[in-house]
Write a protein that holds these residues in place. Structure first.
Motif, PDB file in Angstrom:
ATOM      1  N   MET A 139       0.809  -1.224   0.000  1.00  0.00           N
ATOM      2  CA  MET A 139       0.000   0.000   0.000  1.00  0.00           C
ATOM      3  C   MET A 139       0.839   1.269   0.000  1.00  0.00           C
ATOM      4  N   GLY A 140       2.130   1.164   0.282  1.00  0.00           N
ATOM      5  CA  GLY A 140       2.982   2.335   0.342  1.00  0.00           C
ATOM      6  C   GLY A 140       3.086   2.941   1.716  1.00  0.00           C
ATOM      7  N   VAL A 141       2.419   2.333   2.725  1.00  0.00           N
ATOM      8  CA  VAL A 141       2.555   2.839   4.100  1.00  0.00           C
ATOM      9  C   VAL A 141       3.989   2.633   4.571  1.00  0.00           C
ATOM     10  N   LEU A 142       4.542   1.466   4.299  1.00  0.00           N
ATOM     11  CA  LEU A 142       5.950   1.207   4.567  1.00  0.00           C
ATOM     12  C   LEU A 142       6.726   1.470   3.287  1.00  0.00           C
ATOM     13  N   PRO A 143       7.913   2.028   3.379  1.00  0.00           N
ATOM     14  CA  PRO A 143       8.672   2.360   2.156  1.00  0.00           C
ATOM     15  C   PRO A 143       9.046   1.109   1.366  1.00  0.00           C
ATOM     16  N   ALA A 144       9.308   1.293   0.083  1.00  0.00           N
ATOM     17  CA  ALA A 144       9.584   0.162  -0.809  1.00  0.00           C
ATOM     18  C   ALA A 144      10.919  -0.501  -0.508  1.00  0.00           C
ATOM     19  N   TRP A 145      11.828   0.193   0.195  1.00  0.00           N
ATOM     20  CA  TRP A 145      13.145  -0.391   0.434  1.00  0.00           C
ATOM     21  C   TRP A 145      13.145  -1.411   1.566  1.00  0.00           C
ATOM     22  N   VAL A 146      12.067  -1.494   2.355  1.00  0.00           N
ATOM     23  CA  VAL A 146      12.050  -2.455   3.454  1.00  0.00           C
ATOM     24  C   VAL A 146      11.818  -3.848   2.890  1.00  0.00           C
ATOM     25  N   PRO A 147      12.259  -4.911   3.585  1.00  0.00           N
ATOM     26  CA  PRO A 147      12.005  -6.280   3.117  1.00  0.00           C
ATOM     27  C   PRO A 147      10.507  -6.561   3.031  1.00  0.00           C
ATOM     28  N   GLN A 148      10.159  -7.635   2.331  1.00  0.00           N
ATOM     29  CA  GLN A 148       8.758  -7.921   2.064  1.00  0.00           C
ATOM     30  C   GLN A 148       8.023  -8.499   3.264  1.00  0.00           C
ATOM     31  N   THR A 149       8.718  -9.045   4.244  1.00  0.00           N
ATOM     32  CA  THR A 149       8.061  -9.605   5.415  1.00  0.00           C
ATOM     33  C   THR A 149       8.735  -9.085   6.680  1.00  0.00           C
ATOM     34  N   LEU A 150       8.016  -9.178   7.792  1.00  0.00           N
ATOM     35  CA  LEU A 150       8.569  -8.753   9.076  1.00  0.00           C
ATOM     36  C   LEU A 150       9.732  -9.644   9.488  1.00  0.00           C
ATOM     37  N   GLN A 151       9.624 -10.947   9.198  1.00  0.00           N
ATOM     38  CA  GLN A 151      10.715 -11.848   9.532  1.00  0.00           C
ATOM     39  C   GLN A 151      11.995 -11.442   8.819  1.00  0.00           C
ATOM     40  N   ASP A 152      11.864 -10.998   7.567  1.00  0.00           N
ATOM     41  CA  ASP A 152      13.048 -10.553   6.829  1.00  0.00           C
ATOM     42  C   ASP A 152      13.614  -9.257   7.416  1.00  0.00           C
ATOM     43  N   ALA A 153      12.747  -8.400   7.917  1.00  0.00           N
ATOM     44  CA  ALA A 153      13.210  -7.127   8.475  1.00  0.00           C
ATOM     45  C   ALA A 153      14.022  -7.324   9.744  1.00  0.00           C
ATOM     46  N   ARG A 154      13.799  -8.428  10.425  1.00  0.00           N
ATOM     47  CA  ARG A 154      14.542  -8.690  11.658  1.00  0.00           C
ATOM     48  C   ARG A 154      15.937  -9.243  11.406  1.00  0.00           C
ATOM     49  N   ILE A 155      16.232  -9.606  10.162  1.00  0.00           N
ATOM     50  CA  ILE A 155      17.557 -10.130   9.831  1.00  0.00           C
ATOM     51  C   ILE A 155      18.578  -9.004   9.893  1.00  0.00           C
ATOM     52  N   ARG A 156      19.632  -9.249  10.578  1.00  0.00           N
ATOM     53  CA  ARG A 156      20.626  -8.199  10.804  1.00  0.00           C
ATOM     54  C   ARG A 156      21.501  -7.955   9.584  1.00  0.00           C
ATOM     55  N   GLY A 157      21.804  -9.008   8.828  1.00  0.00           N
ATOM     56  CA  GLY A 157      22.639  -8.858   7.641  1.00  0.00           C
ATOM     57  C   GLY A 157      24.121  -8.816   7.983  1.00  0.00           C
ATOM     58  N   ARG A 158      24.897  -8.349   7.024  1.00  0.00           N
ATOM     59  CA  ARG A 158      26.353  -8.320   7.201  1.00  0.00           C
ATOM     60  C   ARG A 158      26.761  -7.290   8.253  1.00  0.00           C
ATOM     61  N   GLN A 159      27.846  -7.621   8.944  1.00  0.00           N
ATOM     62  CA  GLN A 159      28.445  -6.700   9.901  1.00  0.00           C
ATOM     63  C   GLN A 159      29.823  -6.292   9.403  1.00  0.00           C
ATOM     64  N   SER A 160      30.241  -5.125   9.780  1.00  0.00           N
ATOM     65  CA  SER A 160      31.579  -4.669   9.417  1.00  0.00           C
ATOM     66  C   SER A 160      32.619  -5.425  10.237  1.00  0.00           C
ATOM     67  N   VAL A 161      33.868  -5.329   9.807  1.00  0.00           N
ATOM     68  CA  VAL A 161      34.956  -5.983  10.545  1.00  0.00           C
ATOM     69  C   VAL A 161      35.037  -5.435  11.960  1.00  0.00           C
ATOM     70  N   ASP A 162      34.827  -4.145  12.122  1.00  0.00           N
ATOM     71  CA  ASP A 162      34.859  -3.540  13.461  1.00  0.00           C
ATOM     72  C   ASP A 162      33.789  -4.157  14.359  1.00  0.00           C
ATOM     73  N   ASP A 163      32.573  -4.322  13.830  1.00  0.00           N
ATOM     74  CA  ASP A 163      31.501  -4.899  14.645  1.00  0.00           C
ATOM     75  C   ASP A 163      31.774  -6.365  14.969  1.00  0.00           C
ATOM     76  N   LEU A 164      32.321  -7.109  14.009  1.00  0.00           N
ATOM     77  CA  LEU A 164      32.630  -8.513  14.252  1.00  0.00           C
ATOM     78  C   LEU A 164      33.660  -8.672  15.363  1.00  0.00           C
ATOM     79  N   VAL A 165      34.644  -7.784  15.378  1.00  0.00           N
ATOM     80  CA  VAL A 165      35.684  -7.865  16.413  1.00  0.00           C
ATOM     81  C   VAL A 165      35.166  -7.341  17.744  1.00  0.00           C
ATOM     82  N   ASP A 166      34.392  -6.255  17.715  1.00  0.00           N
ATOM     83  CA  ASP A 166      33.949  -5.616  18.958  1.00  0.00           C
ATOM     84  C   ASP A 166      32.922  -6.437  19.722  1.00  0.00           C
ATOM     85  N   ARG A 167      32.280  -7.393  19.085  1.00  0.00           N
ATOM     86  CA  ARG A 167      31.313  -8.206  19.825  1.00  0.00           C
ATOM     87  C   ARG A 167      31.983  -9.084  20.877  1.00  0.00           C
ATOM     88  N   HIS A 168      33.325  -9.219  20.788  1.00  0.00           N
ATOM     89  CA  HIS A 168      34.060 -10.015  21.774  1.00  0.00           C
ATOM     90  C   HIS A 168      34.659  -9.163  22.883  1.00  0.00           C
TER      91      HIS A 168
END
Length: 694
Positions: free
Chosen positions: A110-139
């Motif tokens: 309907m256009g209430v949510l922008p077109a760039w968001v994933p098609q489902t809520l489950q997909d929107a919760r996926i974090r995706g790729r992290q930068s090298v800094d984030d991968l190291v800093d999680r430890h």
């Protein structure tokens, strides 16, 4: 409704939402959805309600989606036009398992949510790729300089590896190495480790956090060794950047001396794992097949029954049931999921859901068993992966094209009758439900990226939207299929099937049935035949050694010139030979290096294989030969008559052979898309050579 709160302030939303959320949960006002719709008079909300009635989810799902959307608008004090993706995700996180996920695809359309968001809520919760800094800093490393060094090193290595390898490199260097070093010695300031710290680290690495021994220590050892040696090499070219970090490597030669021994122990464990599961494979396959056929028969019978009507299947009495919404509106019965009640036990069975789950269990288990695919290769199969190949004799063979995965090489698998049947059933199911194989996106869990939308064979409907199956979903399906056998087969309680077990069992079965191991390596997509040998569990090492010695002795007796690399001219001549074998009536089967012995009198040649498409041409040739024979008789050319009779006899024999080949080839409609520049429309079939896939 009240004015919307600022959509970007998550803390304000969280604190402001709690009182309203708790109030709604405590009071649970009756007919709350209808009251909100009447008071808001929001045309956008009414449009959503209208579209929701056509959304392919159950009546309960539509009701839950509308109810929770109205509650979310009330909790956050906003109109539907002001709803943001973050607000919707926040509400879903605060209400786990609520039906708000069913509203997400419609709001996006309907256009209430922008077109760039994933098609489902489950997909929107996926974090995706992290930068090298984030991968190291999680430890959470203590030493900032060492943290920056690791980030720079891993970022430089990231250019030459994929994301999955990069994530594993961070885990080996940060979690399994430096994090443990800091726990042993919090004041460690450089890479020059004392021998006591090195020994303590190695002892800690041998034991997992749950107290069990760690089986795979070669990964951290090799990563740390490469880290130290890379710094030494790079410091020669960039001493100002890497020179201060050069230090003796804590991985000694003695630590790697047992590398091959550990590899053999690993192969022994894998071989033993395969031997344990080989006797249970037939039981698992029979279970998923029988269960699917049972529920399919039950579903077909339930669809013929009216609401509340009882029917009997395999001696068990069932009764057609429905949800409350369907009971109030019987016209929804045909579009709603089928539910039945076992009259003997009183159990309510969501038959459509159960049959769908069991079907995909059967499809996943049988495809893994019959094709020996990796699980990432399984989820990448598409409608375009099913190809057809026409052999010189006119037979059409079904092929399965496997996309490049681990070895980065595409391969083609000739499909057996069983594998073709499974593939045909998957395509038929999609065509019955959607009219075609839906095009949907797929999330690559290894690379953490979204793949382009394709007609994936293994896909499920998620919140009314098709979604390709994930690799973790494949693993869970296999675990559930084996778990269902525990009550009747207790041995499954101690043995867990993994998707890769089917690949090892497939390799073992191939070699057991006499297939040369190098052909098995090609079917499995192995670049090295030694990898395939490691997969085959039932072959003792001495058997493989004897077989290798036999090949060496046989090759030693052959002239050495036969094993040299062919020249460009010889290779061109070899390829040209197969081009010259193609003739008007079909294909010639003469071997390479031999001339045509019949001076191109093809109709008399036993090596000619007639293409069934050329049967009308044979009729024309026969009519011409009969006319020539009649003239020879009229002119008294007896030698010519004898030669024409011989040609006619060969022609009729070839025609009968072509008719037999054409009659033995059936076809099944797979709805395959047309080739570029080819015929349009569906209905193309693949010859099954006497079997039908569906």
């Amino acid at each position: 409704m009240a004015q919307p709160a600022h959509p970007g302030c998550r803390d304000r939303l969280r604190h402001a939402a709690d009182p309203a959320k708790e109030a709604l949960r405590a009071t649970n006002p009756p007919q709350y959805t209808e009251k909100v719709l009447a008071l808001s008079r929001d045309p956008l909300l009414e449009e959503f309600r209208t579209r929701l009635q056509r959304h392919p989810v159950s009546a309960d799902g539509r009701k839950s989606a509308l109810r929770h959307l109205c509650r979310a608008l009330t909790v956050y004090g906003i109109a539907l036009a002001d709803l943001t993706p973050g607000t919707l995700v926040h509400y879903a996180n605060a209400h786990p398992g609520c039906g708000i996920a069913g509203a997400w695809p419609l709001l996006r359309d309907m256009g209430v949510l922008p077109a760039w968001v994933p098609q489902t809520l489950q997909d929107a919760r996926i974090r995706g790729r992290q930068s090298v800094d984030d991968l190291v800093d999680r430890h959470q490393l203590r030493n900032r300089e060492i943290r920056d060094l690791l980030v720079d090193y891993i970022r430089r290595r990231a250019v030459e590896v994929d994301y999955g390898t990069l994530d594993n490199l961070v885990r080996n260097l940060v979690r399994y190495f430096w994090k443990i070093v800091e726990e042993i010695n919090p004041d460690q300031a450089d890479l020059r480790l004392h021998e006591d710290i090195v020994q303590a680290w190695k002892e800690r690495l041998l034991v997992r956090q749950d107290g069990k021994p760690r089986q795979h220590i070669d990964g951290p050892f090799l990563a740390v060794r490469a880290f130290y040696l890379d710094l030494q090499t790079w410091s020669a070219a960039e001493p100002e950047r890497w020179g201060r970090w050069v230090a003796p490597c804590p991985i000694r030669d003695a630590d790697l001396r047992w590398f091959h021994v550990r590899r053999r122990r690993l192969q022994e464990r894998m071989a033993n794992r395969t031997r344990e599961r080989q006797p249970l494979l037939a039981t698992l396959s029979e279970h998923v097949t029988t269960e699917w056929h049972r529920l399919r028969t039950l579903l077909d019978a339930a669809k013929q029954a009216r609401l509340g009507e009882q029917f009997v299947v395999d001696g068990v009495t069932w009764q057609r049931a429905a949800s409350k919404a369907t009971a109030r509106r019987p016209e929804l019965l045909g579009s709603e999921p089928v539910r039945v009640i076992n009259r003997d036990t009183g159990e309510l069975v969501r038959l459509t859901h159960e049959q769908n789950s069991v079907f995909w269990q059967w499809a996943v288990v049988e495809t893994l068993r019959l094709a020996g695919l990796r699980r990432e290769e399984l989820v990448e199969l598409t409608h375009l992966s099913v190809r057809q190949y026409q052999r010189p004799n006119g037979e059409v063979v079904a092929l399965l094209v496997v996309s490049p995965s681990k070895s980065d090489r595409e391969r083609v698998i000739p499909m057996s009758a069983e594998l073709f049947h499974v593939t045909a059933q998957i395509i038929r199911r999609h065509r019955e439900e959607h009219g075609t194989v839906p095009v949907c996106p797929r999330y690559d869990q290894s690379e953490r990226t979204w793949c382009e939308p394709l007609p994936y064979l293994f896909q499920r409907v998620q919140s009314g939207t098709p979604r390709a199956l994930s690799t973790s979903g494949v693993r869970q399906i296999v675990l559930d299929a084996a778990k269902a056998l525990i009550p009747t087969h207790p041995q499954f309680a101690e043995i867990r099937f993994a998707p890769h077990d089917f690949r090892r069992l497939f390799a073992t079965d191939l070699v057991n049935n006499g297939l040369p191991i190098h052909i098995g390596a090609a079917l499995l997509g192995h670049l090295d035949i030694q990898t395939t040998r490691g997969y085959v569990a039932v072959f003792d090492e001495d058997v493989i050694a004897h077989y290798t010695e036999f090949l060496d002795r046989r090759r030693a007796k052959r002239p050495s010139t036969e094993y040299r690399r062919p020249t460009d001219g010889e290779w061109s001549d070899f390829q040209e030979h197969f081009d010259k074998r193609k003739v008007e009536l079909g294909s010639c089967g003469r071997p390479y290096g031999t001339p045509c012995a019949h001076e191109h009198a093809c109709i008399r040649c036993p090596m000619l294989s007639i293409n069934p498409k050329m049967l009308p041409r044979l009729d024309e040739l026969e009519a011409d030969l009969l006319a020539r024979r009649q003239r020879a008789i009229d002119e008294g050319w007896r030698g010519e008559v004898e030669g024409l009779d011989l040609t006619l006899r060969f022609l009729r024999s070839k025609r009968a052979q072509a008719h037999r080949a054409a009659a033995a080839t059936g076809s099944v409609d797979l709805g395959m898309p047309p080739r570029p520049g080819g015929r349009s429309g569906t209905g193309q079939g693949i010859g099954t050579g006497g079997f039908r896939g569906a």
